[in-house]
Design an enzyme around this catalytic site. Structure first.
Site, PDB file in Angstrom:
ATOM      1  N   ASN A  10     -21.980 -20.798  14.169  1.00  0.00           N
ATOM      2  CA  ASN A  10     -22.909 -19.889  13.502  1.00  0.00           C
ATOM      3  C   ASN A  10     -22.558 -18.478  13.943  1.00  0.00           C
ATOM      4  OD1 ASN A  10     -25.036 -18.379  12.565  1.00  0.00           O
ATOM      5  ND2 ASN A  10     -26.598 -19.379  13.829  1.00  0.00           N
ATOM      6  N   LYS A  12     -23.796 -15.718  12.931  1.00  0.00           N
ATOM      7  CA  LYS A  12     -24.929 -14.780  12.883  1.00  0.00           C
ATOM      8  C   LYS A  12     -24.478 -13.487  12.193  1.00  0.00           C
ATOM      9  CE  LYS A  12     -26.772 -17.234  16.812  1.00  0.00           C
ATOM     10  NZ  LYS A  12     -27.577 -17.253  18.022  1.00  0.00           N
ATOM     11  N   HIS A  93     -33.270 -21.490  11.381  1.00  0.00           N
ATOM     12  CA  HIS A  93     -32.806 -21.061  12.697  1.00  0.00           C
ATOM     13  C   HIS A  93     -33.931 -20.288  13.381  1.00  0.00           C
ATOM     14  CE1 HIS A  93     -30.610 -19.004  15.851  1.00  0.00           C
ATOM     15  NE2 HIS A  93     -29.672 -19.925  15.706  1.00  0.00           N
ATOM     16  N   GLU A 162     -32.119 -26.667  19.013  1.00  0.00           N
ATOM     17  CA  GLU A 162     -31.725 -25.452  19.713  1.00  0.00           C
ATOM     18  C   GLU A 162     -32.928 -24.892  20.470  1.00  0.00           C
ATOM     19  OE1 GLU A 162     -28.032 -23.568  17.651  1.00  0.00           O
ATOM     20  OE2 GLU A 162     -29.833 -22.686  16.818  1.00  0.00           O
ATOM     21  N   GLY A 168     -27.975 -17.867  23.481  1.00  0.00           N
ATOM     22  CA  GLY A 168     -27.421 -16.585  23.898  1.00  0.00           C
ATOM     23  C   GLY A 168     -27.753 -16.182  25.325  1.00  0.00           C
ATOM     24  N   SER A 207     -25.999 -21.919  24.041  1.00  0.00           N
ATOM     25  CA  SER A 207     -25.058 -21.664  25.143  1.00  0.00           C
ATOM     26  C   SER A 207     -24.026 -22.779  25.349  1.00  0.00           C
ATOM     27  CB  SER A 207     -25.817 -21.368  26.444  1.00  0.00           C
ATOM     28  OG  SER A 207     -26.602 -20.194  26.296  1.00  0.00           O
TER      29      SER A 207
HETATM   30  P1  13P Z   1     -25.272 -19.376  21.424  1.00  0.00           P
HETATM   31  O1  13P Z   1     -24.207 -20.444  21.367  1.00  0.00           O
HETATM   32  O2  13P Z   1     -24.708 -17.977  21.376  1.00  0.00           O
HETATM   33  O3  13P Z   1     -26.227 -19.601  22.551  1.00  0.00           O
HETATM   34  O4  13P Z   1     -26.132 -19.491  20.059  1.00  0.00           O
HETATM   35  C1  13P Z   1     -26.595 -20.732  19.669  1.00  0.00           C
HETATM   36  C2  13P Z   1     -27.132 -20.621  18.292  1.00  0.00           C
HETATM   37  O5  13P Z   1     -28.144 -19.980  18.050  1.00  0.00           O
HETATM   38  C3  13P Z   1     -26.388 -21.282  17.217  1.00  0.00           C
HETATM   39  O6  13P Z   1     -27.113 -21.337  16.036  1.00  0.00           O
END
Ligand code: 13P
Length: 245
Positions: A10, A12, A93, A162, A168, A207
């Site tokens: 993803n 983003k 999400h 998640e 993050g 993460s």
């Molecule tokens: P990270 O892998 O950066 O923690 O993000 C996870 C996420 O939100 C994937 O949709």
């Protein structure tokens, strides 16, 4: 019935045209793995979908509108995403739920729009840190599953767990906590349809990095990962893809 592993990235709100080279490199890396490769999906921003879909990697989107077309300035429909070459769409999400006030009913309607377009819906669920600390994580996730996951033909729905506090942050739940939540999600799905529950891929997200991917991906009921930051560079992402073998 075996569930194939799926590693989804993803991106983003990241990625300009130059970043298409990363997707090309991921495609080459996956091809080099041959039959050992898991299913791989990259969800770049809307602006890159059409160009990215010309390559060998399956491409998805990060959101869509509930409708197919009409007077909705700035929105993108699942039909448009299919037309641009997407095969999957992430819905619900936590960043959409938090930043845009999306609730379970809207997420479910979006997932239904994705399915109606003939695409795969990746529905995200997960508790906040406060909910985890209050001991309500299972209750929250069960409510999200009941409210935002439509009934669908096998394979059309993927669920991504998640935990919001792991996104993050470099923090992850313990392996036992991930396995326990994934087991609880599968049992929750089984309440309405055991056969459907058995074939629904459950991804873990939050993460995931090359260094922790193998231990997470071998946990019971973990069928893959939804990767944010570590999906932006082919070298990192391939470290996770390679951990499936
Ligand atoms: P990270 O892998 O950066 O923690 O993000 C996870 C996420 O939100 C994937 O949709």
């Amino acid at each position: 019935m075996t569930r194939r592993k799926l590693i989804a990235g993803n991106w983003k709100m990241n990625g300009l045209n130059a970043a298409l080279a990363e997707i090309t490199a991921i495609g080459a890396g996956v091809a080099a793995l041959g039959a050992k490769a898991p299913d791989v999906l990259i969800c770049p921003p809307f602006t890159l979908i059409s160009a990215a879909a010309k390559g060998s990697v399956a491409i998805g989107a990060q959101d869509c509108h509930v409708g197919t077309s009409g007077a909705h300035t700035g929105d993108i429909s699942s039909v448009m995403l299919k037309d641009a070459g997407a095969s999957s769409v992430i819905v619900g999400h936590s960043e959409r739920r938090a930043d845009h006030g999306e609730d379970d009913a809207l997420v479910r309607a979006k997932a239904e729009a994705v399915l109606a377009a003939g695409l795969q819906a990746i529905v995200c669920v997960g508790e906040t840190r406060a909910e985890r600390e209050a001991g309500t994580a299972y209750e929250v996730v069960a409510r999200q599953i009941a409210g935002s996951v439509p009934f669908a033909t096998p394979g059309a729905i993927v669920i991504a767990y998640e935990p919001v506090w792991a996104i993050g942050t470099g923090l992850t739940p313990t392996n036992d906590d991930i396995a326990a939540m994934h087991g609880a999600i599968r049992r929750e799905l089984a309440k309405s349809d055991a056969a459907r529950a058995a074939v629904t891929p459950l991804l873990y997200g939050g993460s995931v990095k090359p260094g922790n991917a193998r231990e997470i991906l071998t946990l019971a009921d973990v069928d893959g990962a939804l990767v944010g930051g570590a999906s932006l560079k082919a070298v990192d992402f391939m470290g996770i893809v390679g951990a499936c073998g």
